[in-house]
Write a protein that holds these residues in place. Structure first.
Motif, PDB file in Angstrom:
ATOM      1  N   LEU A 149      12.558 -66.044  39.822  1.00 45.98           N
ATOM      2  CA  LEU A 149      13.438 -65.878  40.982  1.00 45.98           C
ATOM      3  C   LEU A 149      14.467 -67.001  41.068  1.00 45.98           C
ATOM      4  N   ALA A 150      14.063 -68.209  40.715  1.00 48.98           N
ATOM      5  CA  ALA A 150      15.016 -69.325  40.728  1.00 48.98           C
ATOM      6  C   ALA A 150      16.148 -69.064  39.748  1.00 48.98           C
ATOM      7  N   LEU A 151      15.816 -68.514  38.576  1.00 48.47           N
ATOM      8  CA  LEU A 151      16.855 -68.198  37.604  1.00 48.47           C
ATOM      9  C   LEU A 151      17.739 -67.061  38.102  1.00 48.47           C
ATOM     10  N   VAL A 152      17.136 -66.049  38.694  1.00 46.61           N
ATOM     11  CA  VAL A 152      17.918 -64.944  39.268  1.00 46.61           C
ATOM     12  C   VAL A 152      18.927 -65.471  40.284  1.00 46.61           C
ATOM     13  N   GLN A 153      18.513 -66.448  41.048  1.00 45.31           N
ATOM     14  CA  GLN A 153      19.364 -66.999  42.106  1.00 45.31           C
ATOM     15  C   GLN A 153      20.376 -68.016  41.597  1.00 45.31           C
ATOM     16  N   GLY A 154      20.422 -68.230  40.280  1.00 49.18           N
ATOM     17  CA  GLY A 154      21.487 -69.044  39.708  1.00 49.18           C
ATOM     18  C   GLY A 154      21.100 -70.415  39.233  1.00 49.18           C
ATOM     19  N   SER A 202      12.196 -69.449  26.079  1.00 49.47           N
ATOM     20  CA  SER A 202      11.876 -70.882  26.142  1.00 49.47           C
ATOM     21  C   SER A 202      10.388 -71.169  26.019  1.00 49.47           C
ATOM     22  N   VAL A 203       9.557 -70.118  25.903  1.00 51.73           N
ATOM     23  CA  VAL A 203       8.098 -70.285  25.915  1.00 51.73           C
ATOM     24  C   VAL A 203       7.531 -69.978  24.532  1.00 51.73           C
ATOM     25  N   PRO A 204       6.872 -70.935  23.877  1.00 48.84           N
ATOM     26  CA  PRO A 204       6.272 -70.660  22.570  1.00 48.84           C
ATOM     27  C   PRO A 204       5.128 -69.652  22.686  1.00 48.84           C
ATOM     28  N   GLY A 205       4.910 -68.875  21.627  1.00 52.09           N
ATOM     29  CA  GLY A 205       3.849 -67.884  21.637  1.00 52.09           C
ATOM     30  C   GLY A 205       4.349 -66.537  22.106  1.00 52.09           C
ATOM     31  N   GLY A 216      18.308 -76.337  34.283  1.00 51.98           N
ATOM     32  CA  GLY A 216      17.220 -76.938  33.534  1.00 51.98           C
ATOM     33  C   GLY A 216      16.860 -78.338  34.003  1.00 51.98           C
ATOM     34  N   ARG A 217      17.359 -78.736  35.167  1.00 51.91           N
ATOM     35  CA  ARG A 217      17.073 -80.083  35.675  1.00 51.91           C
ATOM     36  C   ARG A 217      15.597 -80.217  36.037  1.00 51.91           C
TER      37      ARG A 217
END
Length: 342
Positions: A329-334, A315-318, A338-339
């Motif tokens: 960590l937030a993504l790891v936790q589920g 999701s990050v350009p470059g 994308g809110r």
């Protein structure tokens, strides 16, 4: 936090706006990137003492590259200034059924022409506990391959941990030696290797039954492949293989597996339906695993962190993955919604 050094080339990356074709409009976006530098940036962002070692020309382009690394907290004090030019690559982002394209213009770059003993390894590695290299730099030239091997041997002499991302690049191996003749010696000195199925096949000459074009997340196949790599190199303590299923240029499924001397672990699968930029995702994974192995109690947690870090890089350009540890960590936790966070 660990003290980690990386060695390799940084390049100027030129890309058309958005998902345009190269030179579709008279505009190119300039950023810097390169496998080893990408790893160094991620590790610095996550709080490590991160050092990038290389040879960079003493001109305004080289100055700008080093400024960019310093901006993210990477130590560039061991960089040797010299050579004629910084390498360039053109990156065209794919869309739907049109694949991304990379065109290299790096012949004669400073690191490709650097000879043996160009870098004083005793001082360059001083204070470091880990060295990370890739298969990209050894593909540039015979002298760059020799310099990479020098780096790994110097790290081993200092009892540092050594990791190698195999990173096979078919467009680069052009100086007469096949990749396995170079990379098997380097991998034989490593504690950990990263790669995908094609890297194992083309850089190490292993996993001949694997089909790199299949693009399926078949964990059982990678269980056998990691065992084969581990058996071939007795010094290895870990083998990590990234898994990508490309539905299209915009829609990928992403995961990874990890084998150590006693266990085989499969990471979570991330469904990425809107790829912004996939360049540097393998580097984000490598940095995430290096970070996670020191940060978490179990290797399963480290693997989940690395897979999530790489998923966010899409999701990050470059080239650089700038996601903070808290975001990973937030993504790891589920948290995959994308809110907006307010």
């Amino acid at each position: 936090m660990a003290n980690i050094a990386t060695f390799g080339e940084i390049m100027l990356r030129l890309s058309p706006p958005g998902k345009e074709l190269l030179f579709q409009s008279p505009e190119l976006r300039a950023v810097f990137g390169g496998g080893e530098a990408n790893v160094a940036v991620s590790l610095a962002v996550w709080g490590h003492r991160s050092r990038w070692i290389s040879v960079v020309p003493a001109n305004p382009v080289g100055d700008a590259a080093l400024r960019e690394l310093r901006r993210y907290g990477v130590d560039v004090g061991a960089v040797v200034r010299g050579g004629r030019r910084l390498g360039i690559y053109f990156a065209e982002t794919g869309a739907n059924e049109r694949p991304s394209q990379v065109l290299y213009d790096r012949e004669g770059s400073a690191i490709a022409e650097a000879g043996p003993e160009a870098i004083p390894w005793e001082t360059a590695l001083d204070g470091m506990g880990w060295l990370h290299v890739t298969g990209i730099t050894p593909a540039l030239s015979a002298s760059a391959a020799a310099l990479t091997l020098e780096a790994v041997k110097a790290a081993r002499a200092r009892e540092m941990t050594v990791s190698v991302d195999l990173n096979y690049r078919s467009k680069l191996w052009r100086y007469g030696r096949p990749a396995p003749a170079v990379m098997r010696e380097i991998a034989g000195l490593a504690d950990m290797v990263f790669g995908n199925e094609e890297d194992c096949q083309k850089a190490l000459g292993l996993g001949g039954a694997a089909d790199p074009a299949a693009g399926k997340l078949d964990v059982a196949a990678y269980e056998a492949l990691t065992a084969e790599v581990m058996a071939a190199f007795p010094n290895l303590q870990r083998v990590a293989i990234t898994l990508r299923e490309s539905v299209s240029a915009d829609w990928n499924r992403w995961s990874a597996v990890l084998r150590n001397r006693s266990d085989f672990l499969a990471g979570p699968v991330h469904e990425i339906r809107h790829v912004v930029d996939r360049i540097g995702t393998g580097d984000a994974f490598a940095a995430g695993l290096i970070h996670g192995l020191g940060r978490f109690k179990t290797e399963a947690e480290a693997l989940a962190y690395a897979v999530a870090a790489a998923a966010l890089k899409h999701s990050v350009p470059g080239d650089f993955n700038l996601a903070a540890e808290s975001d990973v960590l937030a993504l790891v936790q589920g948290d995959r919604s994308g809110r907006v966070r307010r």
